[in-house]
Design a protein around this motif. Structure first.
Motif: not given
Length: 265
Positions: A53-55, A63-65, A23-24, A121-123
């Motif tokens: 922090r979202v880039s 994604s890109g966090t 889940q997001d 969870i880090e993918r």
């Protein structure tokens, strides 16, 4: 499909198998007002929130966090108890976020989740999902436990039928039809057989006639073969299984086998 009784590495239950792991996340930024974090925790009934922090241009994607930390009811309470008056998330956030990869075994995750109450969870692609909480782990094991218990109950009924209506010759015949099975040696009793061999015994006309049932043998065997398929999914922790559906099927099968067993008692 793996052989009965096998436990291949690919079927070891992993953190990534949990729905919560995909889940997001609901999150806040460290510059957000503390009231936003409190409101989100109340709204979603969470005990903690990741601080992220979202880039990039898209601020709704994880994604890109980057994980900056987390905020929890405990961290907020500690700040107030120590005489602080936090106005922003950064004033009462914890810097170290417990994280796992989707490939982490569930058994290895339990201790960390119990200690920290949650993990993110880090993918591999950098996407952050979660959180996975103790409630998520408990729910997963409760569902699996019920399936295990139902499969065991069904096997008990079948073994009782075979003990009464089959012979050692029937067991030997079933074993000869399954030379590559997970159990080797001579089958002298029902507990020496694997599930597919139960079915082989019950397809023998003399065993079926001895049971004295007036239900369709083909439908009965199809039911058992479906139980065998579900058993493999459960025993090998196949993440593709639909827990609600297979539990319903196992309950129906257990109810029917219970009636057949009682009629032959």
């Amino acid at each position: 499909m793996p052989k009965e009784g096998s436990t291949p590495l690919d079927h070891v239950p992993r953190v990534g198998d949990l729905a919560a792991a995909s889940q997001d996340p609901v999150y806040v930024a460290k510059e957000d007002p503390i009231g936003k974090a409190l409101g989100l925790m109340i709204e979603h009934d969470y005990s903690q929130l990741p601080v992220m922090r979202v880039s990039g241009r898209g601020k709704s994607s994880s994604s890109g966090t980057r994980l900056d930390g987390y905020i929890s009811w405990r961290s907020v309470g500690e700040a107030f108890a120590l005489g602080k008056e936090p106005k922003f998330v950064s004033h009462c956030m914890k810097a170290k976020v417990p994280t796992l990869t989707p490939e982490t075994r569930l058994t290895a995750a339990i201790e960390l989740v119990i200690r920290e109450q949650f993990v993110m969870i880090e993918r591999r692609d950098g996407k952050v999902t979660g959180p996975v909480t103790l409630t998520d782990l408990t729910s997963e094991y409760l569902k699996t436990t019920e399936c295990f218990n139902l499969v065991g109950q069904i096997e008990g009924y079948i073994r009782g039928l075979l003990k009464k209506h089959a012979t050692s010759q029937d067991y030997a015949h079933a074993r000869s039809k399954n030379p590559g099975g997970s159990k080797a040696g001579i089958a002298k009793q029902p507990s020496d057989l694997v599930f597919s061999e139960y079915i082989t015994v019950l397809t023998r006309d003399e065993v079926w006639r001895s049971m004295g049932l007036r239900i369709d043998q083909g439908e009965f065997i199809r039911l058992l073969d479906r139980v065998r398929e579900i058993r493999n999914q459960v025993m090998h922790f196949d993440p593709r299984r639909d827990d609600a559906a297979v539990t319903t099927e196992l309950r129906k099968a257990a109810r029917m086998l219970g009636k057949v067993h009682s009629a032959n008692g």
